[in-house]
Motif scaffolding. Structure first.
Motif, PDB file in Angstrom:
ATOM      1  N   ALA A 167       0.833  -1.213   0.000  1.00  0.00           N
ATOM      2  CA  ALA A 167       0.000   0.000   0.000  1.00  0.00           C
ATOM      3  C   ALA A 167       0.863   1.256   0.000  1.00  0.00           C
ATOM      4  CB  ALA A 167      -0.933  -0.011   1.209  1.00  0.00           C
ATOM      5  N   LEU A 168       1.938   1.267   0.788  1.00  0.00           N
ATOM      6  CA  LEU A 168       2.841   2.414   0.800  1.00  0.00           C
ATOM      7  C   LEU A 168       3.530   2.586  -0.553  1.00  0.00           C
ATOM      8  CD1 LEU A 168       4.305   2.028   4.384  1.00  0.00           C
ATOM      9  CD2 LEU A 168       3.058   4.033   3.511  1.00  0.00           C
ATOM     10  N   THR A 169       3.830   1.484  -1.211  1.00  0.00           N
ATOM     11  CA  THR A 169       4.427   1.553  -2.543  1.00  0.00           C
ATOM     12  C   THR A 169       3.462   2.202  -3.523  1.00  0.00           C
ATOM     13  OG1 THR A 169       5.782  -0.396  -2.121  1.00  0.00           O
ATOM     14  CG2 THR A 169       5.378   0.162  -4.431  1.00  0.00           C
ATOM     15  N   VAL A 170       2.210   1.763  -3.492  1.00  0.00           N
ATOM     16  CA  VAL A 170       1.199   2.329  -4.390  1.00  0.00           C
ATOM     17  C   VAL A 170       1.014   3.821  -4.107  1.00  0.00           C
ATOM     18  CG1 VAL A 170      -1.264   2.287  -4.982  1.00  0.00           C
ATOM     19  CG2 VAL A 170       0.009   0.146  -4.789  1.00  0.00           C
ATOM     20  N   LEU A 171       0.908   4.191  -2.837  1.00  0.00           N
ATOM     21  CA  LEU A 171       0.750   5.606  -2.490  1.00  0.00           C
ATOM     22  C   LEU A 171       1.957   6.438  -2.909  1.00  0.00           C
ATOM     23  CD1 LEU A 171      -0.935   5.355   1.022  1.00  0.00           C
ATOM     24  CD2 LEU A 171      -1.976   6.088  -1.131  1.00  0.00           C
ATOM     25  N   THR A 172       3.147   5.867  -2.764  1.00  0.00           N
ATOM     26  CA  THR A 172       4.360   6.580  -3.173  1.00  0.00           C
ATOM     27  C   THR A 172       4.387   6.780  -4.683  1.00  0.00           C
ATOM     28  OG1 THR A 172       5.574   5.742  -1.260  1.00  0.00           O
ATOM     29  CG2 THR A 172       6.891   6.527  -3.129  1.00  0.00           C
ATOM     30  N   LEU A 173       3.996   5.760  -5.429  1.00  0.00           N
ATOM     31  CA  LEU A 173       3.957   5.888  -6.887  1.00  0.00           C
ATOM     32  C   LEU A 173       2.899   6.899  -7.324  1.00  0.00           C
ATOM     33  CD1 LEU A 173       4.498   2.158  -7.912  1.00  0.00           C
ATOM     34  CD2 LEU A 173       6.158   4.032  -7.972  1.00  0.00           C
ATOM     35  N   LEU A 174       1.754   6.916  -6.646  1.00  0.00           N
ATOM     36  CA  LEU A 174       0.728   7.914  -6.943  1.00  0.00           C
ATOM     37  C   LEU A 174       1.223   9.320  -6.606  1.00  0.00           C
ATOM     38  CD1 LEU A 174      -2.494   6.102  -5.699  1.00  0.00           C
ATOM     39  CD2 LEU A 174      -1.872   6.634  -8.069  1.00  0.00           C
ATOM     40  N   HIS A 175       1.949   9.418  -5.520  1.00  0.00           N
ATOM     41  CA  HIS A 175       2.532  10.709  -5.126  1.00  0.00           C
ATOM     42  C   HIS A 175       3.495  11.198  -6.211  1.00  0.00           C
ATOM     43  CE1 HIS A 175       4.757  13.128  -1.757  1.00  0.00           C
ATOM     44  NE2 HIS A 175       4.340  13.890  -2.718  1.00  0.00           N
ATOM     45  N   ALA A 176       4.348  10.299  -6.689  1.00  0.00           N
ATOM     46  CA  ALA A 176       5.301  10.674  -7.737  1.00  0.00           C
ATOM     47  C   ALA A 176       4.570  11.088  -9.018  1.00  0.00           C
ATOM     48  CB  ALA A 176       6.256   9.513  -8.011  1.00  0.00           C
ATOM     49  N   ALA A 177       3.523  10.357  -9.369  1.00  0.00           N
ATOM     50  CA  ALA A 177       2.751  10.702 -10.559  1.00  0.00           C
ATOM     51  C   ALA A 177       2.059  12.052 -10.399  1.00  0.00           C
ATOM     52  CB  ALA A 177       1.727   9.611 -10.851  1.00  0.00           C
ATOM     53  N   SER A 178       1.612  12.349  -9.191  1.00  0.00           N
ATOM     54  CA  SER A 178       0.933  13.627  -8.965  1.00  0.00           C
ATOM     55  C   SER A 178       1.880  14.808  -9.142  1.00  0.00           C
ATOM     56  CB  SER A 178       0.281  13.665  -7.586  1.00  0.00           C
ATOM     57  OG  SER A 178       1.246  13.871  -6.577  1.00  0.00           O
ATOM     58  N   LEU A 179       3.158  14.588  -8.906  1.00  0.00           N
ATOM     59  CA  LEU A 179       4.129  15.669  -9.100  1.00  0.00           C
ATOM     60  C   LEU A 179       4.207  16.084 -10.567  1.00  0.00           C
ATOM     61  CD1 LEU A 179       7.076  14.575  -6.788  1.00  0.00           C
ATOM     62  CD2 LEU A 179       5.326  16.300  -6.338  1.00  0.00           C
ATOM     63  N   LEU A 180       3.965  15.114 -11.445  1.00  0.00           N
ATOM     64  CA  LEU A 180       4.003  15.402 -12.877  1.00  0.00           C
ATOM     65  C   LEU A 180       2.749  16.136 -13.340  1.00  0.00           C
ATOM     66  CD1 LEU A 180       5.364  11.953 -14.097  1.00  0.00           C
ATOM     67  CD2 LEU A 180       6.670  14.058 -13.716  1.00  0.00           C
ATOM     68  N   ALA A 181       1.646  15.933 -12.628  1.00  0.00           N
ATOM     69  CA  ALA A 181       0.363  16.481 -13.060  1.00  0.00           C
ATOM     70  C   ALA A 181      -0.002  17.800 -12.387  1.00  0.00           C
ATOM     71  CB  ALA A 181      -0.733  15.454 -12.797  1.00  0.00           C
ATOM     72  N   THR A 182       0.762  18.213 -11.396  1.00  0.00           N
ATOM     73  CA  THR A 182       0.409  19.428 -10.653  1.00  0.00           C
ATOM     74  C   THR A 182       1.594  20.372 -10.572  1.00  0.00           C
ATOM     75  OG1 THR A 182       1.062  18.467  -8.531  1.00  0.00           O
ATOM     76  CG2 THR A 182      -1.237  18.157  -9.201  1.00  0.00           C
ATOM     77  N   HIS A 183       1.329  21.521 -10.029  1.00  0.00           N
ATOM     78  CA  HIS A 183       2.393  22.487  -9.738  1.00  0.00           C
ATOM     79  C   HIS A 183       2.846  22.214  -8.308  1.00  0.00           C
ATOM     80  CE1 HIS A 183       1.594  24.631 -13.406  1.00  0.00           C
ATOM     81  NE2 HIS A 183       0.312  24.704 -13.086  1.00  0.00           N
TER      82      HIS A 183
END
Length: 148
Positions: free
Chosen positions: A97-113
């Motif tokens: 679960a922490l891996t999935v959340l970390t990957l989502l966090h990394a992806a969100s950096l690409l989609a947001t400011h």
């Protein structure tokens, strides 16, 4: 070494991952509170999105948006804390679960400011995630899974 000793004494890689996720959580919390400093920018964005908003309605919309953002941050922080403690206890599902959340966090950096706190939080979480999959961590999690 008994299984009980292994469960109560996690390896340094798990301890490092645990503290890494805690540090990531703290920096994410700091980033979440930055929304309070961006009231004028948020108001301008809302005003541009709906030009019919009056001054009072705009203030309410900004307050709701900030409150919603802080509520999301609180849920994410509590979830990260809970999962971090479960990881320290050797739960593989928490590591996943922490891996999935970390990957989502990394992806969100690409989609947001993203803010500096967002990048810092993600970098620390990625290092913690990697640490949680090193061989001593894998052995600890496998041993904990057999005794739970």
């Amino acid at each position: 070494m008994t299984t009980e000793t292994t469960r109560t004494n996690p390896p340094m890689t798990i301890v490092a991952a645990f503290f890494g996720f805690l540090a990531s959580t703290v920096s994410a919390l700091a980033g979440g509170f930055l929304i309070l400093n961006y009231r004028d920018e948020l108001a301008a964005t809302l005003r541009d999105a709906d030009t019919s908003l009056s001054g009072e309605r705009l203030d309410q919309a900004v307050l709701v948006a900030q409150g919603f953002a802080l509520a999301v941050v609180a849920v994410v922080v509590l979830t990260y804390l809970w999962l971090s403690f479960k990881l320290k206890a050797g739960r593989n599902w928490a590591r996943v679960a922490l891996t999935v959340l970390t990957l989502l966090h990394a992806a969100s950096l690409l989609a947001t400011h993203a803010t500096w706190a967002g990048y810092l939080s993600c970098a620390v979480a990625v290092l913690a995630m990697v640490s949680s999959y090193l061989p001593p961590s894998n052995a600890y999690v496998a041993g904990a899974g057999r005794t739970s």
